[in-house]
Motif scaffolding. Sequence first.
Motif, PDB file in Angstrom:
ATOM      1  N   GLN A   1      35.507  33.012  31.074  1.00 51.21           N
ATOM      2  CA  GLN A   1      35.655  34.464  31.217  1.00 51.21           C
ATOM      3  C   GLN A   1      36.781  35.005  30.323  1.00 51.21           C
ATOM      4  O   GLN A   1      36.884  36.191  30.111  1.00 51.21           O
TER       5      GLN A   1
ATOM      6  N   HIS B   1      34.471  25.566  36.782  1.00 52.51           N
ATOM      7  CA  HIS B   1      34.375  26.961  37.217  1.00 52.51           C
ATOM      8  C   HIS B   1      33.119  27.540  36.562  1.00 52.51           C
ATOM      9  O   HIS B   1      33.178  28.176  35.518  1.00 52.51           O
TER      10      HIS B   1
ATOM     11  N   ASN C   1      34.650  25.201  41.575  1.00 55.89           N
ATOM     12  CA  ASN C   1      34.929  26.566  41.997  1.00 55.89           C
ATOM     13  C   ASN C   1      33.850  27.069  42.957  1.00 55.89           C
ATOM     14  O   ASN C   1      32.658  26.937  42.679  1.00 55.89           O
ATOM     15  N   GLU C   2      34.286  27.642  44.068  1.00 56.75           N
ATOM     16  CA  GLU C   2      33.363  28.244  45.040  1.00 56.75           C
ATOM     17  C   GLU C   2      32.129  27.367  45.228  1.00 56.75           C
ATOM     18  O   GLU C   2      31.002  27.763  44.912  1.00 56.75           O
TER      19      GLU C   2
ATOM     20  N   TYR D   1      37.753  38.226  48.533  1.00 55.58           N
ATOM     21  CA  TYR D   1      37.622  39.615  48.075  1.00 55.58           C
ATOM     22  C   TYR D   1      37.246  40.533  49.227  1.00 55.58           C
ATOM     23  O   TYR D   1      37.641  41.683  49.280  1.00 55.58           O
TER      24      TYR D   1
ATOM     25  N   ASN E   1      31.325  39.574  46.952  1.00 55.06           N
ATOM     26  CA  ASN E   1      31.414  38.315  46.224  1.00 55.06           C
ATOM     27  C   ASN E   1      30.391  37.321  46.777  1.00 55.06           C
ATOM     28  O   ASN E   1      30.191  37.247  47.982  1.00 55.06           O
TER      29      ASN E   1
ATOM     30  N   TRP F   1      32.242  46.983  46.238  1.00 53.21           N
ATOM     31  CA  TRP F   1      32.816  45.893  47.044  1.00 53.21           C
ATOM     32  C   TRP F   1      33.783  46.522  48.038  1.00 53.21           C
ATOM     33  O   TRP F   1      34.610  47.360  47.676  1.00 53.21           O
TER      34      TRP F   1
ATOM     35  N   GLU G   1      42.283  33.325  44.294  1.00 52.65           N
ATOM     36  CA  GLU G   1      41.626  34.544  43.800  1.00 52.65           C
ATOM     37  C   GLU G   1      41.679  35.595  44.889  1.00 52.65           C
ATOM     38  O   GLU G   1      41.315  35.326  46.039  1.00 52.65           O
TER      39      GLU G   1
ATOM     40  N   TRP H   1      43.522  37.677  41.175  1.00 52.43           N
ATOM     41  CA  TRP H   1      42.491  37.748  40.151  1.00 52.43           C
ATOM     42  C   TRP H   1      42.488  39.157  39.637  1.00 52.43           C
ATOM     43  O   TRP H   1      42.190  40.066  40.392  1.00 52.43           O
TER      44      TRP H   1
ATOM     45  N   SER I   1      33.672  39.867  33.616  1.00 47.89           N
ATOM     46  CA  SER I   1      33.247  39.687  35.004  1.00 47.89           C
ATOM     47  C   SER I   1      32.177  38.595  35.095  1.00 47.89           C
ATOM     48  O   SER I   1      31.237  38.558  34.294  1.00 47.89           O
ATOM     49  N   ALA I   2      32.328  37.726  36.084  1.00 49.62           N
ATOM     50  CA  ALA I   2      31.387  36.601  36.213  1.00 49.62           C
ATOM     51  C   ALA I   2      29.981  37.085  36.549  1.00 49.62           C
ATOM     52  O   ALA I   2      29.002  36.611  35.980  1.00 49.62           O
ATOM     53  N   SER I   3      29.869  38.030  37.461  1.00 48.11           N
ATOM     54  CA  SER I   3      28.518  38.426  37.870  1.00 48.11           C
ATOM     55  C   SER I   3      27.869  39.380  36.877  1.00 48.11           C
ATOM     56  O   SER I   3      26.699  39.226  36.555  1.00 48.11           O
TER      57      SER I   3
ATOM     58  N   LYS J   1      34.376  46.029  34.348  1.00 43.34           N
ATOM     59  CA  LYS J   1      34.744  45.702  35.730  1.00 43.34           C
ATOM     60  C   LYS J   1      36.091  44.983  35.645  1.00 43.34           C
ATOM     61  O   LYS J   1      36.183  43.762  35.636  1.00 43.34           O
TER      62      LYS J   1
ATOM     63  N   TYR K   1      39.788  43.651  36.475  1.00 46.96           N
ATOM     64  CA  TYR K   1      40.606  43.147  37.580  1.00 46.96           C
ATOM     65  C   TYR K   1      42.063  42.946  37.174  1.00 46.96           C
ATOM     66  O   TYR K   1      42.901  42.641  38.004  1.00 46.96           O
TER      67      TYR K   1
HETATM   68  C1  BG6 Z   1      34.590  34.770  41.997  1.00 46.00           C
HETATM   69  C2  BG6 Z   1      34.630  33.909  40.774  1.00 46.00           C
HETATM   70  O1  BG6 Z   1      33.332  34.614  42.546  1.00 46.00           O
HETATM   71  O2  BG6 Z   1      34.710  36.151  41.855  1.00 46.00           O
HETATM   72  C3  BG6 Z   1      35.216  34.551  39.539  1.00 46.00           C
HETATM   73  O3  BG6 Z   1      35.249  32.681  41.024  1.00 46.00           O
HETATM   74  C4  BG6 Z   1      34.756  35.993  39.475  1.00 46.00           C
HETATM   75  O4  BG6 Z   1      34.827  33.813  38.423  1.00 46.00           O
HETATM   76  C5  BG6 Z   1      35.286  36.725  40.698  1.00 46.00           C
HETATM   77  O5  BG6 Z   1      35.134  36.648  38.300  1.00 46.00           O
HETATM   78  C6  BG6 Z   1      34.974  38.202  40.717  1.00 46.00           C
HETATM   79  O6  BG6 Z   1      33.609  38.389  40.535  1.00 46.00           O
HETATM   80  P1  BG6 Z   1      33.042  39.347  39.403  1.00 46.00           P
HETATM   81  O7  BG6 Z   1      31.609  39.078  39.387  1.00 46.00           O
HETATM   82  O8  BG6 Z   1      33.373  40.714  39.831  1.00 46.00           O
HETATM   83  O9  BG6 Z   1      33.731  38.945  38.136  1.00 46.00           O
END
Ligand code: BG6
Length: 469
Positions: free
Chosen positions: A15, A131, A175-176, A308, A326, A343, A369, A415, A422-424, A430, A432
Motif C-alpha cells: 500500500q 499483509h 495480517n487479519e 476500526y 472493515n 464506516w 491498526e 493506521w 486503501s486496501a479495499s 480514502k 488515513y
Molecule cells: C485493514 C487492512 O483491513 O484495514 C489494511 O489490514 C487496510 O491493509 C485497512 O488498509 C483499512 O482498510 P481500507 O480498505 O479502508 O484501506
Amino acid sequence: MKENFLWGVAMSASQAEGGALLDGKGLVMDDVVSTVHNERFQATANLEIALNKTYDYYPSHQAIDFYHRYPEDIKRFAELGIKVLRTSINWARIYPKGIEEEPNEAGLTFYDKVFDECLKYGIEPVVTLNHFNTPLEFYYSGGWKNRELIHHFVKYAKTVFTRYKDKVKYWMTINEINMILSLPLVGGLINPTLEENVDFAKYQGAHYQLVASALAVKVGKEINPNFQIGCMMGAGVTYPYSCRPEDVWEAFQANEEEYALIDVQVKGQYPHLFLSKLKHKGLELDMTADDLAILEENTVDFVGLSYYNTRLTAADKSSLQTSGANLMGTLKNPYLKSNDFGWQSDPLGFRITLNELYSRYHLPLFIVENGYSAIETCDGDPIQDDYRIDYIRDHLKQLKAAMEDGVDIIGYTPWAGIDIISASTGVIEKRYGLIYVDLDDEGNGSLERTPKKSYYWYQNVVKTNGEEL
Ligand code: BG6
C-alpha cells in the motif's frame, strides 16, 4: 500509560512502497487490480476479471513511492517521537514467485535499508510476514487451499527471520487471518467463483494458513528465542440487533467464527463450535494428526489486532439497512456516526473488544491498526483534520480505560502514519494518514508530503506518553 508502552504508526508494504516491478520483485494480487472506479471490487471477488484486462492505472505500482522515499518518511516518523513502525515485508520481493529455492537478494537488501533507517532513529520495526501479499503465482494452483504453500511460506519466514534476527523483535505472521473467511481472494488468493465448494476451499485454506503460521512460530523461536511472534486479527465485536434470542444467537455465532482462527493460534486447538460447523456442512478437511500437533505446540506470544468498528447482525436482515465496515459488511447501527466512506465509529466498542480479547486469550494485545479515513485536499498548509484527532483521541481514552480494566496492551500504531493506497478500494482519496501525500486516483501529483494537524497532535500524545490527549 506504562513507561514501556510502544507508541508508533502503521502502514503495509504494497500500500506504500510502489516499486512493484523493480529489482526482481514478483507480482501480488494488488499489482494486477485497479481502483474502485475501475472494477476493483468485482476483481477482488473474481480475479479473472482483472487478469483478462489491462488497466490504465495500477495504484500499487507507484503507491506513495516509499520504495525510494523511505528515508524522508522515516525521518518524519522519527520526529513524532515514536518507538515502533508497524509495516510488512512483501513476500514477492523476497521470493518473486514464491517457489524459488533462493531468495532475491535485492529484496532483502531493500528491507535491510528500511530497518536500518528505522533503527538509526531508535524506531523498532514491527513486521508482518504476509499483509495480503501472497505471490500471485500461487493463484494458479488454488491459492492457500494448496498444502504446498505451507512449505513455501515457512521457507520465506525462515529467510527473513534469519536475515533480520538482530533488527526485528516483534513479528506477526498473517495480517487479519480471519480475512480469508470473508474475502477468500484477498485473504487467501482463493477465487470463490472458480470453486465448486467455496466453504471447503476457504476453510481448507484457513487451516493451511494456521499450520504455516504455527511452523513460522517454531522456526522463528529456533532462530531467535527472544522473538515475540504474534497473530493478527481484524477485530471488532458483533452486536445483536435486538435482545431477541435469535438475534443474540446470530451475533454469538458471528463472533465465534471471527475468533475461531485466533483461538487456534493462541490456544493451539480449534473451538468446538467451529468443528461442529465443519461437520454439519459436511466438510472433511485435510487436517492431519501432525498438523494438529504443530498447532498445539507452537502458539503465539501476543495478539495483534486492527480495530476500526464494531459490527451488527440480526437473524433476519432483510429489511435492515447495511453499512460499510472493515473486512465485511454490517448492519447500520443507528447509535453510531459514519465517516465519508460509511464506516461507523464506536470507541466504546473498542474497550469492549479489548476486554473480550483479553478475557478470552490472557495474552498481551498489540493494537497495530486503528484510524479514520476521510476525503481531504491540501493547499500547502496542514489539513485541519480535527475529525481524525477526535477519532483517535476517543479511541485512546477507551484504550486507557481498558488498561485500567486490567487489559495488558503492548502498544498502539494508528493506521496510518502517512496517506497510503486503501486496501479495499485502491484509492488514495480514502486517506488515513497523519501526513498528506500529493497524489490523486489516476496517479498524478508531486508526491510531496505535508504533515496534517493530527501529526502534531499525535506528536504531543507520544511526548506526554498519552497524558495529554
Ligand atoms: C485493514 C487492512 O483491513 O484495514 C489494511 O489490514 C487496510 O491493509 C485497512 O488498509 C483499512 O482498510 P481500507 O480498505 O479502508 O484501506
